[in-house]
Design a protein around this motif. Structure first.
Motif, mmCIF file in Angstrom:
data_model
loop_
_atom_site.group_PDB
_atom_site.id
_atom_site.type_symbol
_atom_site.label_atom_id
_atom_site.label_comp_id
_atom_site.label_asym_id
_atom_site.label_seq_id
_atom_site.Cartn_x
_atom_site.Cartn_y
_atom_site.Cartn_z
ATOM 1 N N HIS A 57 50.005 75.956 119.331
ATOM 2 C CA HIS A 57 50.749 75.549 118.126
ATOM 3 C C HIS A 57 51.366 74.172 118.322
ATOM 4 C CE1 HIS A 57 51.347 79.998 116.719
ATOM 5 N NE2 HIS A 57 50.084 79.634 116.755
ATOM 6 N N GLN A 58 51.828 73.881 119.534
ATOM 7 C CA GLN A 58 52.395 72.558 119.820
ATOM 8 C C GLN A 58 51.343 71.470 119.634
ATOM 9 O OE1 GLN A 58 55.548 71.821 120.357
ATOM 10 N NE2 GLN A 58 55.089 69.660 120.540
ATOM 11 N N VAL A 59 50.111 71.753 120.043
ATOM 12 C CA VAL A 59 49.006 70.805 119.832
ATOM 13 C C VAL A 59 48.836 70.554 118.333
ATOM 14 C CG1 VAL A 59 46.486 70.536 119.986
ATOM 15 C CG2 VAL A 59 47.779 71.374 121.961
ATOM 16 N N GLU A 60 48.823 71.636 117.563
ATOM 17 C CA GLU A 60 48.653 71.508 116.111
ATOM 18 C C GLU A 60 49.812 70.744 115.479
ATOM 19 O OE1 GLU A 60 46.531 75.248 114.248
ATOM 20 O OE2 GLU A 60 48.012 75.914 115.742
ATOM 21 N N PHE A 61 51.019 71.061 115.899
ATOM 22 C CA PHE A 61 52.214 70.421 115.351
ATOM 23 C C PHE A 61 52.218 68.922 115.671
ATOM 24 C CE2 PHE A 61 56.840 69.409 115.765
ATOM 25 C CZ PHE A 61 57.168 69.534 114.433
ATOM 26 N N SER A 62 51.910 68.584 116.910
ATOM 27 C CA SER A 62 51.866 67.171 117.310
ATOM 28 C C SER A 62 50.826 66.405 116.504
ATOM 29 C CB SER A 62 51.543 67.045 118.801
ATOM 30 O OG SER A 62 52.562 67.609 119.570
ATOM 31 N N ARG A 63 49.667 67.025 116.319
ATOM 32 C CA ARG A 63 48.610 66.370 115.561
ATOM 33 C C ARG A 63 49.038 66.163 114.103
ATOM 34 N NH1 ARG A 63 44.598 69.093 117.260
ATOM 35 N NH2 ARG A 63 44.167 67.594 118.863
ATOM 36 N N ALA A 64 49.682 67.158 113.518
ATOM 37 C CA ALA A 64 50.133 67.050 112.132
ATOM 38 C C ALA A 64 51.169 65.929 111.984
ATOM 39 C CB ALA A 64 50.708 68.379 111.655
ATOM 40 N N LEU A 65 52.080 65.832 112.919
ATOM 41 C CA LEU A 65 53.085 64.766 112.857
ATOM 42 C C LEU A 65 52.447 63.393 113.014
ATOM 43 C CD1 LEU A 65 56.114 66.210 114.844
ATOM 44 C CD2 LEU A 65 55.914 65.844 112.382
ATOM 45 N N THR A 66 51.491 63.291 113.930
ATOM 46 C CA THR A 66 50.802 62.018 114.139
ATOM 47 C C THR A 66 50.036 61.602 112.886
ATOM 48 O OG1 THR A 66 50.642 62.440 116.499
ATOM 49 C CG2 THR A 66 49.120 60.811 115.586
ATOM 50 N N GLU A 67 49.383 62.560 112.249
ATOM 51 C CA GLU A 67 48.639 62.258 111.021
ATOM 52 C C GLU A 67 49.566 61.796 109.904
ATOM 53 O OE1 GLU A 67 46.330 65.780 110.257
ATOM 54 O OE2 GLU A 67 44.974 65.367 111.935
#
Length: 176
Positions: free
Chosen positions: A159-169
């Motif tokens: 989930h942290q991977v997903e969250f980080s990617r969403a914030l970066t996007e």
């Protein structure tokens, strides 16, 4: 040998898995820490965090084996992702679904398997956390609680991977 069934939400599940962008990536300490911990806590030779795609189970982290992937057709984790609860095989050599599986009859000589599904943030089952032993075992309730906790830890890292990617996007990268 019984190959795992295909989940009813397979297309959405695979889309969620691909969106993680974790398949075929290098090992990461945050995932390796979980498998090392499991191996020590449960005194098993092998523990893994697997991601299951159309054709294979790929190991994001594996401790106790040099394998990086196996065919989905022979995977235990392919069965584990079909269930909402822990998938336990006390002695694979006595289980008709697995007795003639090449992972049982040959290296790594799986006897005991315990797998817990791992979900993406959207709720799709993308893989599993598992421990494997070369001897039959009967897990205790305390063992199962520990496995569920470690699987939740692995799921949190995903989930942290997903969250980080969403914030970066969105243009808001996480601070280190």
């Amino acid at each position: 040998m019984q190959a795992p069934e295909i989940p009813v939400d397979e297309d959405d599940r695979l889309a969620a898995l691909r969106a993680l962008e974790l398949l075929d990536t290098p090992s990461e300490e945050r995932f390796d820490r979980i498998t090392r911990t499991a191996t020590r806590l449960f005194k098993v030779p092998i523990s893994m965090i697997t991601l299951v795609d159309e054709n294979r189970q790929w190991f994001k982290s594996c401790f106790g084996t040099d394998m990086r992937e196996t065919s989905r057709q022979v995977s235990f984790c392919g069965h584990a992702i079909l269930r909402p609860a822990p998938f336990i095989i006390v002695d694979a050599s006595l289980d008709l679904r697995f007795a003639d599986n090449p992972m049982v009859t040959g290296e790594p000589h799986v006897r005991f398997y315990a797998g817990i599904p791992i979900h993406s943030f959207s709720g799709h089952t993308v893989g599993s956390f598992c421990i494997i032993d070369t001897e039959p075992r009967e897990p205790t309730d305390e063992d199962l609680d520990g496995l569920v906790d470690l699987a939740a830890w692995a799921e949190t890292e995903i989930h942290q991977v997903e969250f980080s990617r969403a914030l970066t996007e969105r243009g808001t990268p996480l601070a280190p």
